[in-house]
Design a protein around this motif. Structure first.
Motif, PDB file in Angstrom:
ATOM      1  N   ARG A   1       3.870  25.952   6.958  1.00  0.00           N
ATOM      2  CA  ARG A   1       3.854  26.160   5.514  1.00  0.00           C
ATOM      3  C   ARG A   1       3.046  25.035   4.871  1.00  0.00           C
ATOM      4  N   PRO A   2       2.404  25.299   3.747  1.00  0.00           N
ATOM      5  CA  PRO A   2       1.568  24.274   3.105  1.00  0.00           C
ATOM      6  C   PRO A   2       2.305  22.963   2.832  1.00  0.00           C
ATOM      7  N   ARG A   3       3.548  23.064   2.429  1.00  0.00           N
ATOM      8  CA  ARG A   3       4.325  21.854   2.134  1.00  0.00           C
ATOM      9  C   ARG A   3       4.488  20.994   3.393  1.00  0.00           C
ATOM     10  N   ILE A   4       4.768  21.625   4.530  1.00  0.00           N
ATOM     11  CA  ILE A   4       4.921  20.896   5.793  1.00  0.00           C
ATOM     12  C   ILE A   4       3.583  20.300   6.213  1.00  0.00           C
ATOM     13  N   LEU A   5       2.531  21.096   6.108  1.00  0.00           N
ATOM     14  CA  LEU A   5       1.195  20.632   6.477  1.00  0.00           C
ATOM     15  C   LEU A   5       0.793  19.411   5.656  1.00  0.00           C
ATOM     16  N   PHE A   6       0.998  19.486   4.371  1.00  0.00           N
ATOM     17  CA  PHE A   6       0.612  18.379   3.492  1.00  0.00           C
ATOM     18  C   PHE A   6       1.453  17.130   3.767  1.00  0.00           C
ATOM     19  N   ALA A   7       2.769  17.273   3.843  1.00  0.00           N
ATOM     20  CA  ALA A   7       3.641  16.109   4.037  1.00  0.00           C
ATOM     21  C   ALA A   7       3.384  15.449   5.392  1.00  0.00           C
ATOM     22  N   SER A   8       3.207  16.243   6.426  1.00  0.00           N
ATOM     23  CA  SER A   8       2.956  15.685   7.758  1.00  0.00           C
ATOM     24  C   SER A   8       1.618  14.963   7.821  1.00  0.00           C
ATOM     25  N   THR A   9       0.600  15.583   7.246  1.00  0.00           N
ATOM     26  CA  THR A   9      -0.736  14.979   7.271  1.00  0.00           C
ATOM     27  C   THR A   9      -0.783  13.718   6.424  1.00  0.00           C
ATOM     28  N   ALA A  10      -0.265  13.782   5.206  1.00  0.00           N
ATOM     29  CA  ALA A  10      -0.282  12.617   4.318  1.00  0.00           C
ATOM     30  C   ALA A  10       0.517  11.464   4.912  1.00  0.00           C
ATOM     31  N   GLY A  11       1.666  11.761   5.471  1.00  0.00           N
ATOM     32  CA  GLY A  11       2.472  10.713   6.096  1.00  0.00           C
ATOM     33  C   GLY A  11       1.751  10.078   7.277  1.00  0.00           C
ATOM     34  N   SER A  12       1.111  10.893   8.097  1.00  0.00           N
ATOM     35  CA  SER A  12       0.384  10.370   9.253  1.00  0.00           C
ATOM     36  C   SER A  12      -0.777   9.476   8.831  1.00  0.00           C
ATOM     37  N   VAL A  13      -1.548   9.940   7.874  1.00  0.00           N
ATOM     38  CA  VAL A  13      -2.691   9.144   7.412  1.00  0.00           C
ATOM     39  C   VAL A  13      -2.201   7.817   6.828  1.00  0.00           C
ATOM     40  N   ALA A  14      -1.177   7.855   5.995  1.00  0.00           N
ATOM     41  CA  ALA A  14      -0.667   6.629   5.380  1.00  0.00           C
ATOM     42  C   ALA A  14      -0.163   5.650   6.444  1.00  0.00           C
ATOM     43  N   ALA A  15       0.638   6.143   7.386  1.00  0.00           N
ATOM     44  CA  ALA A  15       1.182   5.265   8.429  1.00  0.00           C
ATOM     45  C   ALA A  15       0.069   4.658   9.271  1.00  0.00           C
ATOM     46  N   LEU A  16      -0.916   5.449   9.633  1.00  0.00           N
ATOM     47  CA  LEU A  16      -1.985   4.933  10.485  1.00  0.00           C
ATOM     48  C   LEU A  16      -2.893   3.959   9.742  1.00  0.00           C
ATOM     49  N   LEU A  17      -3.100   4.170   8.442  1.00  0.00           N
ATOM     50  CA  LEU A  17      -3.878   3.203   7.668  1.00  0.00           C
ATOM     51  C   LEU A  17      -3.157   1.852   7.605  1.00  0.00           C
ATOM     52  N   VAL A  18      -1.853   1.886   7.431  1.00  0.00           N
ATOM     53  CA  VAL A  18      -1.077   0.643   7.434  1.00  0.00           C
ATOM     54  C   VAL A  18      -1.187  -0.027   8.796  1.00  0.00           C
ATOM     55  N   LEU A  19      -1.067   0.758   9.860  1.00  0.00           N
ATOM     56  CA  LEU A  19      -1.149   0.181  11.206  1.00  0.00           C
ATOM     57  C   LEU A  19      -2.537  -0.392  11.508  1.00  0.00           C
ATOM     58  N   VAL A  20      -3.574   0.249  11.013  1.00  0.00           N
ATOM     59  CA  VAL A  20      -4.931  -0.291  11.199  1.00  0.00           C
ATOM     60  C   VAL A  20      -5.041  -1.639  10.498  1.00  0.00           C
ATOM     61  N   ALA A  21      -4.566  -1.714   9.263  1.00  0.00           N
ATOM     62  CA  ALA A  21      -4.634  -2.970   8.515  1.00  0.00           C
ATOM     63  C   ALA A  21      -3.877  -4.080   9.246  1.00  0.00           C
ATOM     64  N   VAL A  22      -2.673  -3.791   9.682  1.00  0.00           N
ATOM     65  CA  VAL A  22      -1.876  -4.794  10.400  1.00  0.00           C
ATOM     66  C   VAL A  22      -2.540  -5.142  11.730  1.00  0.00           C
ATOM     67  N   GLY A  23      -3.057  -4.139  12.438  1.00  0.00           N
ATOM     68  CA  GLY A  23      -3.716  -4.377  13.718  1.00  0.00           C
ATOM     69  C   GLY A  23      -4.948  -5.248  13.590  1.00  0.00           C
ATOM     70  N   ILE A  24      -5.705  -5.059  12.521  1.00  0.00           N
ATOM     71  CA  ILE A  24      -6.896  -5.886  12.299  1.00  0.00           C
ATOM     72  C   ILE A  24      -6.499  -7.321  11.967  1.00  0.00           C
ATOM     73  N   VAL A  25      -5.500  -7.468  11.100  1.00  0.00           N
ATOM     74  CA  VAL A  25      -5.046  -8.813  10.731  1.00  0.00           C
ATOM     75  C   VAL A  25      -4.522  -9.564  11.952  1.00  0.00           C
ATOM     76  N   LEU A  26      -3.794  -8.866  12.822  1.00  0.00           N
ATOM     77  CA  LEU A  26      -3.212  -9.515  13.997  1.00  0.00           C
ATOM     78  C   LEU A  26      -4.081  -9.383  15.247  1.00  0.00           C
ATOM     79  N   ASP A  27      -5.280  -8.883  15.079  1.00  0.00           N
ATOM     80  CA  ASP A  27      -6.233  -8.719  16.182  1.00  0.00           C
ATOM     81  C   ASP A  27      -5.681  -7.842  17.312  1.00  0.00           C
ATOM     82  N   GLN A  28      -5.064  -6.740  16.946  1.00  0.00           N
ATOM     83  CA  GLN A  28      -4.546  -5.774  17.920  1.00  0.00           C
ATOM     84  C   GLN A  28      -4.967  -4.347  17.563  1.00  0.00           C
ATOM     85  N   PRO A  29      -6.232  -4.087  17.275  1.00  0.00           N
ATOM     86  CA  PRO A  29      -6.627  -2.729  16.871  1.00  0.00           C
ATOM     87  C   PRO A  29      -6.509  -1.697  17.983  1.00  0.00           C
TER      88      PRO A  29
END
Length: 185
Positions: free
Chosen positions: A36-64
């Protein structure tokens, strides 16, 4: 009205019962249903947000390099929250046990491709024995055996990242009306 034979008259042999027609082999399963569109949107948005945070933390801590296995973990949590591989026990436990397996292999062999292959394979056995199956975590063991990261900072970052993925899974499930987790431990 059917007639009844006289006593002593042999009964006619009954025709053999028709054999049931063999059940047709079930058709091959098709692709999963479109979400359903609601599931698709929430899953995708959550994944993108979480991975962007992890990229930022990984770069700061040199663990990309942690991003690939964690992206696969997030795909399981957001895209298939009912699977055993997606449950918090498996996400957090599988990731940490696999990292520890990678460090154990490092102690014995040192870093390298051969160590990475052994660590990835052993991680599967460790996760199975601990009942924490999480296939992306095998890649974490490989990364540890290849990169030889600092033990405590790597484990701390991995634990934090795994917990973040579970938290995003909880939020995504709540936003989409799905149930996550099916079980905690």
């Amino acid at each position: 009205m059917p007639t009844v034979p006289a006593p002593g008259t042999p009964l006619p042999e009954a025709a053999p019962a028709p054999s049931p027609t063999p059940a047709r082999a079930s058709a091959r399963p098709g692709p999963p249903p479109r979400p359903r569109p609601r599931i698709l949107f929430a899953s995708t948005a959550g994944s993108v947000a979480a991975l962007l945070v992890l990229v930022a933390v990984g770069i700061v801590l040199d663990q990309p390099l942690l991003i690939p296995p964690l992206a696969a973990s997030m795909a399981l949590v957001a895209g298939a929250p009912d699977l055993p591989l997606s449950q918090p026990r498996s996400v957090v436990g599988g990731q940490l046990l696999s990292a520890l397996t990678g460090f154990a292999v490092l102690l014995v062999t040192g870093p390298g491709l051969w160590a990475a292959a052994v660590a990835g394979g052993l991680a599967l056995g460790v996760m199975m024995a601990a009942r924490t199956p999480h296939s992306p975590a095998a890649a974490t063991a490989v990364i540890v055996a290849l990169q030889s990261p600092t033990f405590w900072s790597f484990l701390g970052l991995l634990a934090l990242a795994s917990l973040l993925l579970v938290a995003v899974g909880l939020g995504s499930a709540r936003a989409s009306g799905r149930t996550y987790p099916v079980y905690w431990f």
